[in-house]
Design an enzyme around this catalytic site. Structure first.
Site, short mmCIF file in Angstrom:
data_model
loop_
_atom_site.label_atom_id
_atom_site.label_comp_id
_atom_site.label_asym_id
_atom_site.label_seq_id
_atom_site.Cartn_x
_atom_site.Cartn_y
_atom_site.Cartn_z
N ALA A 78 0.81 -0.98 -0.27
CA ALA A 78 -0.05 0.42 -0.01
C ALA A 78 1.10 1.24 0.37
O ALA A 78 0.14 2.26 0.66
CB ALA A 78 -1.02 -0.36 1.12
N ASN B 262 1.94 -2.79 7.96
CA ASN B 262 2.81 -3.64 6.83
C ASN B 262 3.36 -2.67 5.97
O ASN B 262 5.24 -3.02 5.54
CB ASN B 262 2.06 -4.81 5.87
CG ASN B 262 1.40 -5.98 6.99
OD1 ASN B 262 2.20 -6.81 7.22
ND2 ASN B 262 0.45 -5.72 6.83
N HIS C 249 -0.35 7.50 4.03
CA HIS C 249 1.40 7.27 4.27
C HIS C 249 2.03 8.45 3.56
O HIS C 249 2.14 8.28 2.44
CB HIS C 249 1.41 6.15 3.48
CG HIS C 249 0.63 4.39 3.62
ND1 HIS C 249 0.82 4.38 5.12
CD2 HIS C 249 0.39 4.07 3.01
CE1 HIS C 249 -0.97 2.88 5.48
NE2 HIS C 249 -0.90 3.17 3.65
N1 LIG Z 1 1.95 -5.09 2.27
C1 LIG Z 1 0.55 -4.14 2.55
O1 LIG Z 1 1.08 -3.22 2.31
C2 LIG Z 1 -0.13 -4.50 3.19
C3 LIG Z 1 -0.74 -5.82 3.88
N2 LIG Z 1 -1.64 -6.09 3.48
C4 LIG Z 1 -1.95 -7.39 4.96
O2 LIG Z 1 -2.25 -8.37 4.57
C5 LIG Z 1 -2.89 -10.14 4.87
C6 LIG Z 1 -4.00 -9.73 3.99
O3 LIG Z 1 -4.92 -8.56 4.10
P1 LIG Z 1 -6.50 -8.52 4.05
O4 LIG Z 1 -6.55 -9.59 2.20
O5 LIG Z 1 -7.20 -7.19 3.82
O6 LIG Z 1 -7.17 -9.44 5.11
P2 LIG Z 1 -8.63 -10.14 5.45
O7 LIG Z 1 -8.67 -10.23 7.00
O8 LIG Z 1 -9.28 -9.70 4.55
O9 LIG Z 1 -8.10 -11.59 5.11
C7 LIG Z 1 -7.40 -12.76 5.65
C8 LIG Z 1 -8.12 -13.80 5.20
O10 LIG Z 1 -6.88 -13.93 5.98
C9 LIG Z 1 -7.40 -15.76 6.54
N3 LIG Z 1 -6.42 -16.84 7.31
C10 LIG Z 1 -5.58 -15.21 8.35
N4 LIG Z 1 -4.82 -16.12 8.81
C11 LIG Z 1 -5.28 -17.52 8.34
C12 LIG Z 1 -3.98 -18.49 8.79
N5 LIG Z 1 -2.94 -18.94 9.40
N6 LIG Z 1 -4.36 -19.84 8.11
C13 LIG Z 1 -5.95 -19.79 6.71
N7 LIG Z 1 -6.13 -18.39 6.82
C14 LIG Z 1 -6.06 -17.72 7.14
C15 LIG Z 1 -8.54 -15.11 7.40
O11 LIG Z 1 -9.51 -16.19 7.58
C16 LIG Z 1 -9.38 -14.06 5.93
O12 LIG Z 1 -10.42 -14.85 5.90
C17 LIG Z 1 -2.63 -9.09 5.99
O13 LIG Z 1 -1.93 -9.61 6.99
C18 LIG Z 1 -2.55 -7.41 5.70
O14 LIG Z 1 -1.69 -6.96 7.30
C19 LIG Z 1 -2.81 -5.03 3.72
C20 LIG Z 1 -2.57 -4.56 3.82
C21 LIG Z 1 -1.94 -3.89 2.78
O1 LIG Z 2 -3.25 -1.12 3.46
C1 LIG Z 2 -2.80 0.16 3.56
O2 LIG Z 2 -2.78 1.23 4.09
C2 LIG Z 2 -1.75 0.03 5.48
C3 LIG Z 2 -1.87 -1.48 5.83
O3 LIG Z 2 -2.75 -1.81 5.94
C4 LIG Z 2 -0.88 -2.23 6.43
O4 LIG Z 2 1.01 -1.22 5.66
O5 LIG Z 2 -0.90 -3.12 6.67
#
Ligand SMILES: NC(=O)C1=CN([C@@H]2O[C@H](COP(=O)(O)OP(=O)(O)OC[C@H]3O[C@@H](n4cnc5c(N)ncnc54)[C@H](O)[C@@H]3O)[C@@H](O)[C@H]2O)C=CC1
Ligand SMILES: O=C([O-])CC(=O)C(=O)O
EC number: 1.4.1.21
Length: 254
Positions: free
Chosen positions: A121, A177, A205
């Site tokens: 992000a 993250n 951000h």
């Molecule tokens: N790199 C970046 O900039 C960003 C990273 N993220 C991260 O990406 C990941 C996914 O984000 P979203 O799709 O928004 O999350 P979300 O909460 O919408 O979906 C995550 C899914 O993964 C499943 N899950 C979680 N842990 C699990 C496990 N150990 N085994 C099996 N299933 C599991 C949950 O049941 C849920 O359906 C999160 O960790 C979030 O913090 C989110 C936003 C920005």
């Molecule tokens: O999606 C975003 O803006 C940032 C976020 O949640 C993350 O870094 O985990």
């Protein structure tokens, strides 16, 4: 390329929509989530298969996109790498643990696999990586999110955290993250401020980098995912772009 999804929430939902619409040249074959219904929902969008265990997809896929949680990075990403499959890690915060990172890098190397970390992000990782070839003096991230995105409710702006990225990801594991991605890009534990601000309706951000190259500042005002307002649409877009890049013969940007 056959891709499997680990974690079928907001990010996976956007990726799957793009693949269904023919906008990413990969086959999304397999879906795993600890909530089986979520895996089945996404699988039905692209005629894929929902599996009960991530291990079940490994003989069939070339790459797994982790879009689940830091816990999934600790527990399941090693299994994917042991099978020699590449992985895209979205829960980058987990990689701020140096022991886990070392273990994953060694496992990947031993099994001829690659760990991809998309920019997520945030913008500016290209410049930050380039700048870190020289001398970097400081890197600071200020993140502003609506209180609801941070899972709290308040009427006034409040600084929730000031400190290093390594501690920020422990206190806000699902929200910062971006701080980890920046830290990994320049190999230092960057300065972070997290503000809950009821006036903003985007995940904002702001990054300031100073070094012997000069100085740059980026501001990203991210639209939030409808499925999960913590997460910005840009995070999913970066994974989608990475999947496209993997099938291209020219790579633009550091
Ligand atoms: N790199 C970046 O900039 C960003 C990273 N993220 C991260 O990406 C990941 C996914 O984000 P979203 O799709 O928004 O999350 P979300 O909460 O919408 O979906 C995550 C899914 O993964 C499943 N899950 C979680 N842990 C699990 C496990 N150990 N085994 C099996 N299933 C599991 C949950 O049941 C849920 O359906 C999160 O960790 C979030 O913090 C989110 C936003 C920005
Ligand atoms: O999606 C975003 O803006 C940032 C976020 O949640 C993350 O870094 O985990």
């Amino acid at each position: 390329m056959i891709v499997g999804i680990l974690g079928c929430g907001a990010i996976a939902n956007l990726i799957t929509g793009f693949v269904r619409d023919g906008r990413v040249p990969v086959e999304l074959g397999f879906f795993y989530d600890r909530d089986l219904e979520r895996a089945e929902n996404l699988a039905s969008m692209v005629d894929g298969t929902a599996v009960l265990d991530v291990r079940d997809m490994l003989p069939e896929v070339d790459l797994v996109v982790e879009a689940a949680s830091p816990e999934a990075v600790r527990e399941l990403v090693p299994v994917v790498l042991e099978a020699g499959r590449d992985v895209v890690v979205m829960s980058v915060g987990a990689l701020m643990d140096p022991e886990l990172r070392k273990m994953l890098e060694e496992t990947a190397s031993r099994n001829n696999a690659t760990i991809h970390v998309p920019s997520g992000a945030i913008v500016g990782l290209d410049g930050l990586k380039a700048a870190s070839v020289g001398t970097i003096e400081s890197v600071k991230l200020v993140t502003r999110k609506p209180p609801r995105s941070l899972g709290i409710s308040m009427d006034e702006k409040k600084v929730l955290y000031r400190g290093r990225a390594s501690e920020a990801v422990k206190r806000f594991p699902l929200n910062i993250n971006v701080a980890a991605a920046l830290s990994l890009a320049c190999d230092r534990d960057i300065e972070v401020e997290i503000i809950a601000d009821p006036v903003v309706d985007r995940n904002v951000h702001e990054v300031t980098v100073r070094g012997d190259f000069g100085e740059f500042k980026t501001i990203t005002e991210n639209v939030r995912c409808s499925v999960n307002p913590k997460t910005s649409v840009m995070a999913a877009y970066s994974a989608i772009r990475l999947l496209k890049s993997l099938s291209e013969n020219m790579h633009v940007g550091t």
